[in-house]
Design a protein around this motif. Structure first.
Motif, short mmCIF file in Angstrom:
data_model
loop_
_atom_site.label_atom_id
_atom_site.label_comp_id
_atom_site.label_asym_id
_atom_site.label_seq_id
_atom_site.Cartn_x
_atom_site.Cartn_y
_atom_site.Cartn_z
N LEU A 147 45.13 -29.07 -56.42
CA LEU A 147 45.60 -27.70 -56.27
C LEU A 147 45.54 -27.27 -54.81
O LEU A 147 46.48 -26.66 -54.28
N LEU A 148 44.44 -27.58 -54.15
CA LEU A 148 44.30 -27.23 -52.74
C LEU A 148 45.39 -27.89 -51.90
O LEU A 148 45.96 -27.27 -51.00
N THR A 149 45.69 -29.14 -52.20
CA THR A 149 46.75 -29.84 -51.48
C THR A 149 48.09 -29.15 -51.71
O THR A 149 48.87 -28.95 -50.78
N ALA A 150 48.35 -28.75 -52.95
CA ALA A 150 49.60 -28.05 -53.27
C ALA A 150 49.69 -26.70 -52.55
O ALA A 150 50.79 -26.26 -52.21
N LEU A 151 48.54 -26.09 -52.29
CA LEU A 151 48.53 -24.80 -51.61
C LEU A 151 48.61 -24.94 -50.09
O LEU A 151 48.72 -23.95 -49.38
N GLY A 152 48.50 -26.18 -49.59
CA GLY A 152 48.64 -26.39 -48.16
C GLY A 152 47.47 -27.04 -47.45
O GLY A 152 47.50 -27.21 -46.25
N LEU B 58 42.19 -16.04 -51.42
CA LEU B 58 41.90 -15.87 -49.99
C LEU B 58 42.40 -17.05 -49.17
O LEU B 58 42.98 -16.87 -48.09
N MET B 59 42.19 -18.24 -49.69
CA MET B 59 42.64 -19.44 -48.98
C MET B 59 44.16 -19.47 -48.89
O MET B 59 44.73 -19.78 -47.83
N ARG B 60 44.83 -19.14 -49.99
CA ARG B 60 46.30 -19.14 -50.00
C ARG B 60 46.83 -18.14 -48.99
O ARG B 60 47.77 -18.43 -48.24
N GLU B 61 46.23 -16.96 -48.93
CA GLU B 61 46.65 -15.94 -47.97
C GLU B 61 46.42 -16.41 -46.53
O GLU B 61 47.24 -16.17 -45.65
N GLY B 62 45.32 -17.08 -46.32
CA GLY B 62 45.02 -17.58 -44.97
C GLY B 62 46.01 -18.65 -44.53
O GLY B 62 46.48 -18.62 -43.38
N TRP B 63 46.35 -19.56 -45.42
CA TRP B 63 47.32 -20.59 -45.07
C TRP B 63 48.69 -19.98 -44.86
O TRP B 63 49.44 -20.41 -43.98
N ALA B 64 49.06 -18.99 -45.67
CA ALA B 64 50.37 -18.34 -45.51
C ALA B 64 50.44 -17.62 -44.15
O ALA B 64 51.46 -17.69 -43.46
N LYS C 75 48.78 -18.42 -41.49
CA LYS C 75 48.82 -19.46 -40.46
C LYS C 75 50.24 -19.99 -40.29
O LYS C 75 50.70 -20.20 -39.17
N GLU C 76 50.94 -20.17 -41.42
CA GLU C 76 52.31 -20.65 -41.36
C GLU C 76 53.24 -19.66 -40.66
O GLU C 76 54.21 -20.04 -40.04
#
Length: 64
Positions: free
Chosen positions: A9-14, A52-58, A60-61
């Protein structure tokens, strides 16, 4: 808990694929701590952290 599905899942999220297993273990540990500290269920704590992690990666992108 089997951390492999969480790592996928983490890989799929970035998350970087080579770090996903380590990140899954850390996320699992923090979710358990958060659940105990805040009186939440493990699932609620894990969902919160994943958001929170998904928002952080988004962010960053987008260059933030």
């Amino acid at each position: 808990m089997d951390l492999e599905p969480l790592a996928r899942l983490l890989t799929a999220l970035g998350a970087p694929g080579d770090k996903a297993g380590e990140m899954a273990a850390q996320l699992d540990k923090r979710a358990r701590q958060l659940a105990a500290e805040k009186g939440r269920s493990y699932d609620e704590a894990l969902t919160h952290l994943l958001k929170l992690m998904r928002e952080g990666w988004a962010a960053k992108e987008r260059g933030f």
